[in-house]
Design an enzyme around this catalytic site. Sequence first.
Site, short mmCIF file in Angstrom:
data_model
loop_
_atom_site.label_atom_id
_atom_site.label_comp_id
_atom_site.label_asym_id
_atom_site.label_seq_id
_atom_site.Cartn_x
_atom_site.Cartn_y
_atom_site.Cartn_z
CG HIS A 235 2.18 10.54 8.33
ND1 HIS A 235 2.80 9.58 8.06
CD2 HIS A 235 1.13 10.93 7.32
CE1 HIS A 235 2.31 9.23 6.82
NE2 HIS A 235 1.46 10.08 6.37
CE LYS B 55 -1.46 7.67 7.79
NZ LYS B 55 -0.38 7.83 7.23
CG ASP C 273 -14.68 -3.36 23.35
OD1 ASP C 273 -14.88 -2.22 23.35
OD2 ASP C 273 -15.24 -4.17 23.11
CG HIS D 176 -0.42 5.57 0.89
ND1 HIS D 176 -0.81 5.48 2.22
CD2 HIS D 176 -0.19 7.04 0.68
CE1 HIS D 176 -0.94 6.78 2.73
NE2 HIS D 176 -0.59 7.46 1.90
CE LYS E 23 2.79 5.74 4.62
NZ LYS E 23 1.59 5.69 3.68
CG ASP F 229 18.85 -9.72 9.01
OD1 ASP F 229 19.45 -9.33 7.87
OD2 ASP F 229 19.40 -9.47 9.98
#
Length: 513
Positions: free
Chosen positions: A173, A175, A180, A410, A412, A417
């Site tokens: 999952h 991404k 470079d 979608h 996450k 704090d």
Amino acid sequence: MRLIRILLTVAVVITIAVVGLKLAFPLPEKNYSEQTLKQDPDWDGPLGATIKQAIERNPGLDGVRPLGNGRAAFAARAIFARQATSSIDAQYYIWQDDVTGLMLLDELRAAAERGVRVRLLVDDNGISGLDGLLAELDALPNAHVRIFNPFTLRNPKLLSYAFDFRRLNRRMHNKSMTVDGVATIVGGRNIGDIYFDYGAGTHYLDVDTIAIGPIVDEVSQSFDAYWNSSSSYDAALFLEPTAEKSLQSKADAARKTAVGAGYQKAIQDNELADRIAARDLTVEWSEVTLFVDDPAKGLGQADSENLIVEQLIAFANDSQTSLDLVSAYFIPGKRGAEVLEGLARSGVKVRVLTNSLDATDVMPVHAAYMRYREDLLNSGVELLELRALRQEHRERSLPEMLAGSASGLHAKVFGSDGKRVFIGSYNLDPRSARLNTEMGLMIESPAIAASLAEKLANTDFSYRVELSEDDEIIWLQEEQDGTVTVFTADPETSGFQRALTAVVRWLPVEWML
């Protein structure tokens, strides 16, 4: 007796078929032709020269530049690919066969043809329709494609689950896109139109960040671990090569569409290329930590103590005053619920934003989440559910991206704090915890944390979920003029939707959601 014999016969036939398919479509004995590793950072290219100056002025720190909206996220990837002079390493769960998918895949082709080494690692569950184009890219001398946990039966692909479910139920999952060896993009977005927020129709609300500094080498090392893992296979072992060269022509056709023209304009209007040319890339300097699963998790062989879920639980437990969680798919599980409820009872302000039933694209996940709502609310956890707002808003700041007008959430993103923020691929659900591999960046950034907290305090985009005096769950929709509408059932849903969700709620499938 006759019925029993029939059932036994059916069971035997199914078993023989499953065993036969497994024998007919085995995994290759060898994953790939050779191991390859990251290249040294290229500080002489336009991107490297710009970043080197910035890093020298901020030794020991990492720079982050959150991508404010979907178009900016798309443009950043395209611009980085065009600026690349030595290497591009990209890994994605989903790469769609649509306008943005074709355009970005063609950017990798163009980079490879001008001499850039391109390594693309894709999860086989998310590349529907791209076998031929990926094979074409892989055939280029400077491009290399590998597939994570491949389906050995290509058509019909999903039939592979019948004889290899245990392995195929585990997916990559992650991404990331690293260019470079000097800059990376990490976050929750896959590659596809729905993730880049442009044009008509449904879109996902998501968050990425550009990162530079020492953290890039850590991301590169992680990529190497996945690229050379036991779950990664050379694409040529599964994808049939084709004599027809169609990637560039298909991408050109995509660019000429109305939607494609909009993405082209997004690239042209984005200031990133100009800032690289002027050697004036603006970032926020902070300490950044990479959270990433061992790729052995893809085979169920990772040490459970070193999984990213343990790092995130520690992240939550360290909260002293507040914990803000944005998760498209939210199933805390028994352990997660105990952590959140314990924090709330101890005085920590815990807020969770997830999709409403109307906004979610995975109803079974919402059904499982429903089991935890009442206890979370009783402990003092604040629950917000994103409204499936239908009106498009083209220009959005980072706070708006974290929780703004969109068809479905979608993202996450987790804040603690008002000081630290996690941006990554990890959903707060059992699949992210135990089945899928995940990654993300924990950023020491009061500015980004404040943006998240500020937006969650604004209820224009969400329903506030509470318990009534009769201990029944209600949804409050608060308008800017102070008007409050109270719903006693999931807003904007039909009786059939709610009934179906109620049935799914009791199915024993939470472990795989």
